[in-house]
Enzyme design. Structure first.
Site, PDB file in Angstrom:
ATOM      1  N   HIS A 130     -14.738  16.589 -23.831  1.00 21.33           N
ATOM      2  CA  HIS A 130     -15.046  15.535 -25.388  1.00 21.33           C
ATOM      3  C   HIS A 130     -15.985  14.465 -25.326  1.00 21.33           C
ATOM      4  CE1 HIS A 130     -13.144  13.256 -27.733  1.00 21.33           C
ATOM      5  NE2 HIS A 130     -11.857  14.107 -28.044  1.00 21.33           N
ATOM      6  N   ASP A 159      -5.668  19.066 -26.901  1.00 24.51           N
ATOM      7  CA  ASP A 159      -5.397  20.578 -26.920  1.00 24.51           C
ATOM      8  C   ASP A 159      -5.607  21.121 -25.876  1.00 24.51           C
ATOM      9  OD1 ASP A 159      -5.549  19.929 -29.232  1.00 24.51           O
ATOM     10  OD2 ASP A 159      -8.111  20.321 -29.199  1.00 24.51           O
TER      11      ASP A 159
HETATM   12  N1  CMC Z   1     -16.603  24.785 -21.170  1.00 25.06           N
HETATM   13  C1  CMC Z   1     -17.681  24.385 -20.075  1.00 25.06           C
HETATM   14  N2  CMC Z   1     -18.810  23.868 -20.031  1.00 25.06           N
HETATM   15  C2  CMC Z   1     -18.493  23.032 -21.102  1.00 25.06           C
HETATM   16  C3  CMC Z   1     -17.222  22.771 -21.586  1.00 25.06           C
HETATM   17  C4  CMC Z   1     -15.847  23.626 -21.292  1.00 25.06           C
HETATM   18  N3  CMC Z   1     -15.162  23.372 -22.077  1.00 25.06           N
HETATM   19  N4  CMC Z   1     -17.566  21.126 -22.280  1.00 25.06           N
HETATM   20  C5  CMC Z   1     -18.617  21.343 -22.117  1.00 25.06           C
HETATM   21  N5  CMC Z   1     -19.499  21.942 -21.198  1.00 25.06           N
HETATM   22  C6  CMC Z   1     -20.508  21.507 -20.927  1.00 25.06           C
HETATM   23  C7  CMC Z   1     -22.057  22.315 -21.520  1.00 25.06           C
HETATM   24  O1  CMC Z   1     -22.441  23.456 -21.265  1.00 25.06           O
HETATM   25  C8  CMC Z   1     -22.901  20.867 -21.074  1.00 25.06           C
HETATM   26  O2  CMC Z   1     -23.331  21.198 -20.010  1.00 25.06           O
HETATM   27  P1  CMC Z   1     -25.115  21.661 -19.780  1.00 25.06           P
HETATM   28  O3  CMC Z   1     -25.277  20.121 -19.537  1.00 25.06           O
HETATM   29  O4  CMC Z   1     -24.985  22.150 -17.930  1.00 25.06           O
HETATM   30  O5  CMC Z   1     -25.641  21.901 -20.981  1.00 25.06           O
HETATM   31  C9  CMC Z   1     -22.567  20.155 -20.985  1.00 25.06           C
HETATM   32  O6  CMC Z   1     -20.361  20.432 -20.435  1.00 25.06           O
HETATM   33  C10 CMC Z   1     -21.955  18.545 -21.825  1.00 25.06           C
HETATM   34  O7  CMC Z   1     -21.746  19.842 -23.125  1.00 25.06           O
HETATM   35  P2  CMC Z   1     -22.049  19.357 -24.778  1.00 25.06           P
HETATM   36  O8  CMC Z   1     -21.817  20.492 -25.579  1.00 25.06           O
HETATM   37  O9  CMC Z   1     -23.092  18.727 -24.664  1.00 25.06           O
HETATM   38  O10 CMC Z   1     -20.726  18.397 -25.205  1.00 25.06           O
HETATM   39  P3  CMC Z   1     -20.167  17.579 -26.572  1.00 25.06           P
HETATM   40  O11 CMC Z   1     -19.923  16.344 -26.447  1.00 25.06           O
HETATM   41  O12 CMC Z   1     -20.917  18.132 -27.694  1.00 25.06           O
HETATM   42  O13 CMC Z   1     -18.963  18.350 -26.922  1.00 25.06           O
HETATM   43  C11 CMC Z   1     -16.678  19.242 -27.222  1.00 25.06           C
HETATM   44  C12 CMC Z   1     -18.037  17.834 -26.575  1.00 25.06           C
HETATM   45  C13 CMC Z   1     -15.207  18.929 -27.176  1.00 25.06           C
HETATM   46  C14 CMC Z   1     -16.956  19.908 -28.104  1.00 25.06           C
HETATM   47  C15 CMC Z   1     -16.633  20.280 -25.679  1.00 25.06           C
HETATM   48  O14 CMC Z   1     -16.894  19.649 -24.614  1.00 25.06           O
HETATM   49  C16 CMC Z   1     -15.847  22.019 -25.643  1.00 25.06           C
HETATM   50  O15 CMC Z   1     -16.583  22.774 -26.393  1.00 25.06           O
HETATM   51  N6  CMC Z   1     -14.631  22.186 -25.621  1.00 25.06           N
HETATM   52  C17 CMC Z   1     -14.080  22.615 -25.725  1.00 25.06           C
HETATM   53  C18 CMC Z   1     -13.270  22.539 -26.932  1.00 25.06           C
HETATM   54  C19 CMC Z   1     -12.443  21.476 -27.002  1.00 25.06           C
HETATM   55  O16 CMC Z   1     -11.483  21.782 -26.225  1.00 25.06           O
HETATM   56  N7  CMC Z   1     -12.145  20.924 -28.235  1.00 25.06           N
HETATM   57  C20 CMC Z   1     -11.245  20.489 -28.238  1.00 25.06           C
HETATM   58  C21 CMC Z   1     -11.707  18.504 -28.024  1.00 25.06           C
HETATM   59  S1  CMC Z   1     -10.488  17.428 -28.567  1.00 25.06           S
HETATM   60  C22 CMC Z   1      -9.620  18.160 -29.800  1.00 25.06           C
HETATM   61  C23 CMC Z   1     -10.734  17.483 -31.134  1.00 25.06           C
HETATM   62  O17 CMC Z   1     -11.262  16.653 -30.614  1.00 25.06           O
HETATM   63  O18 CMC Z   1      -9.582  17.931 -31.945  1.00 25.06           O
END
Ligand code: CMC
Length: 438
Positions: free
Chosen positions: A314, A372
């Site tokens: 998140h 989720d």
């Molecule tokens: N699986 C694997 N690696 C992950 C994941 C994941 N689900 N989420 C983040 N990472 C890694 C990412 O690759 C990055 O690694 P590095 O630092 O080595 O490059 C690090 O963790 C930070 O990730 P980020 O993409 O910079 O984080 P963000 O804040 O931009 O993204 C997120 C947040 C929710 C989009 C992401 O965690 C994600 O894609 N999660 C899966 C989708 C999901 O479950 N979404 C629902 C969110 S909660 C309900 C809502 O808001 O609607």
């Protein structure tokens, strides 16, 4: 950068190393959370913009609705903790709280519920609007279209400068969204649309419109209604997330509320946001067996593989998602109440969670299960088809969207949203006629 605090207001000073000039910017305190640097005068004073893709460090507005402390796993609506609301309140009471700022008194509650009930039907012509979609259309595609089209039906609530019209539009959106989502489902499966029943609660009525048919009585299960109500509360608002920011940005131009909420639905659809609940189920089905979990964990960690563990991570929560804690409890309760024993997907989900939470990759990045991760399993146990999961999220989030939209329109500081950019494209060059292009 240095922080100055004295008798006058706190400020921060930046020094531009290229010129040696220093600039002072006020620090604004909220009632909770970190202070923010007021950079509104930044460009005028320094000639520079800030660069913050994904708005990871940018506050886009002032708000009194929802507070999140991501490090401590805190989520408050108008000051009330989400776990207390989920335990003791109901969805329409939370709607009143978000939209109007306070929990209602008994008479206010009755009046509010009555107001919502009056708006549950959709214009009969909308019936025909559905018929233009393919039967296999994704419910979120239908929702984007039908909700956007409401502005073509309800002309008496389009004046955003009239607070009463804004409130009527808000009531309509909260009230009609379950009808619109349930009808998207009915249309997909070829069953007749079921009209709302205003003697039922919000959650009961939603289940009724989804699962009743005209040929036999349908008794709404109290267990399912309670679970649905709790799910609606847990998804009702979440501060300045992608879809809410989309609603605010769309609304900042003066666009009508139905168009703005349609924009929010479009943003919610993405798998990184509300679409994750559908993606979690798809992922669990794809993994299929516990012995395949390591393979998928490895894929999630592989930077050359676009696969991510859906339902994990998140932007704001770096400890745990308090909604996921309640959702996990609700998930067990619902499965117990429904007599669902040994649900293989739940067992798989719990094993996946256990393995991921022990893996240094997820621990170091503070990637915990989000809301989720469990909601999809509950929805499945309730007999809701996977393709409808995100539409349910949209039904729940509508109150958050309209509350934030109303707050924005009433904010005297509100301006059209217009981010700037770091341009890295071509520098000026002369047009080359077609025949002269190599
Ligand atoms: N699986 C694997 N690696 C992950 C994941 C994941 N689900 N989420 C983040 N990472 C890694 C990412 O690759 C990055 O690694 P590095 O630092 O080595 O490059 C690090 O963790 C930070 O990730 P980020 O993409 O910079 O984080 P963000 O804040 O931009 O993204 C997120 C947040 C929710 C989009 C992401 O965690 C994600 O894609 N999660 C899966 C989708 C999901 O479950 N979404 C629902 C969110 S909660 C309900 C809502 O808001 O609607």
């Amino acid at each position: 950068m240095s922080v100055n605090s004295g008798a006058s207001k706190e400020s921060v000073t930046f020094t531009d190393n290229s010129t040696g000039k220093s600039f002072n910017f006020p620090l604004l305190p909220g009632t909770m959370g970190p202070k923010v640097i007021d950079t509104r005068a930044l460009y005028g004073e320094t000639g520079h913009f800030t660069y913050d893709p994904g708005y990871t460090s940018t506050g886009s507005c002032e708000s009194k609705i929802t507070f999140i402390d991501g490090d401590k796993g805190v989520l408050l609506h108008r000051g009330y903790p989400i776990d207390q609301l989920a335990e003791h309140s109901d969805h329409l009471e939370v709607c009143h709280l978000l939209l109007k700022g306070e929990l209602p008194t008994a008479s206010e509650k009755e009046k509010f519920e009555d107001g919502i009930r009056r708006h549950t039907m959709v214009h009969e012509q909308i019936n025909y609007f559905y018929r233009g979609f393919r039967r296999d259309a994704h419910p979120m595609a239908v929702m984007c279209g039908v909700v956007g089209a409401l502005s073509a039906f309800y002309h008496d609530s389009l004046d955003i400068n009239d607070p009463q019209q804004r409130m009527i539009a808000s009531f309509r959106l909260i009230a009609k969204m379950p009808t619109i989502a349930a009808w998207a489902y009915k249309y997909a499966i070829g069953q007749p649309f079921i009209y709302p029943r205003n003697d039922l609660s919000f959650a009961e009525n939603f289940l009724h419109m989804m699962f009743a048919t005209p040929c036999e009585p349908y008794n709404v299960s109290p267990v399912l209604a309670k679970a649905m109500d709790r799910i609606l509360i847990l998804h009702a608002d979440h501060e300045q997330n992608a879809s809410t920011s989309t609603v605010r940005l769309a609304g900042s131009s003066g666009a009508n509320p139905y168009a703005c909420i349609a924009a929010g639905i479009a943003s919610l659809w993405g798998p990184a946001h509300g679409g994750a609940n559908e993606a979690v189920l798809t992922m669990l089905t794809q993994i299929g067996r516990k012995d395949r979990i390591p393979e998928f964990i490895a894929k999630a960690k592989d930077k050359n593989d676009p696969f991510r563990l859906m339902g994990f991570g998140h932007r704001v929560y770096k400890n745990y998602d308090p909604r996921a804690t309640v959702m996990q409890k609700t998930c067990h309760e619902v499965l117990d109440d429904l007599g669902v024993r040994d649900e293989p997907l739940l067992e798989l989900a719990m094993e996946l969670e256990r393995i991921a939470l022990e893996d240094p990759y997820f621990v170091e990045r503070k990637l915990y299960p989000n809301v989720d991760f469990y909601s999809g399993i509950i929805f499945r146990a309730m007999g809701i088809p996977v393709s409808l999961f995100t539409a349910l999220f949209a039904v729940a989030r509508t109150v958050g969207w309209v509350s934030q939209w109303n707050e924005m329109i009433s904010d005297p500081e509100q301006k059209i949203g217009r981010p700037r950019q770091l341009y890295t494209g071509a520098t000026p060059r002369d047009y080359v006629p077609l025949h002269a292009r190599g």
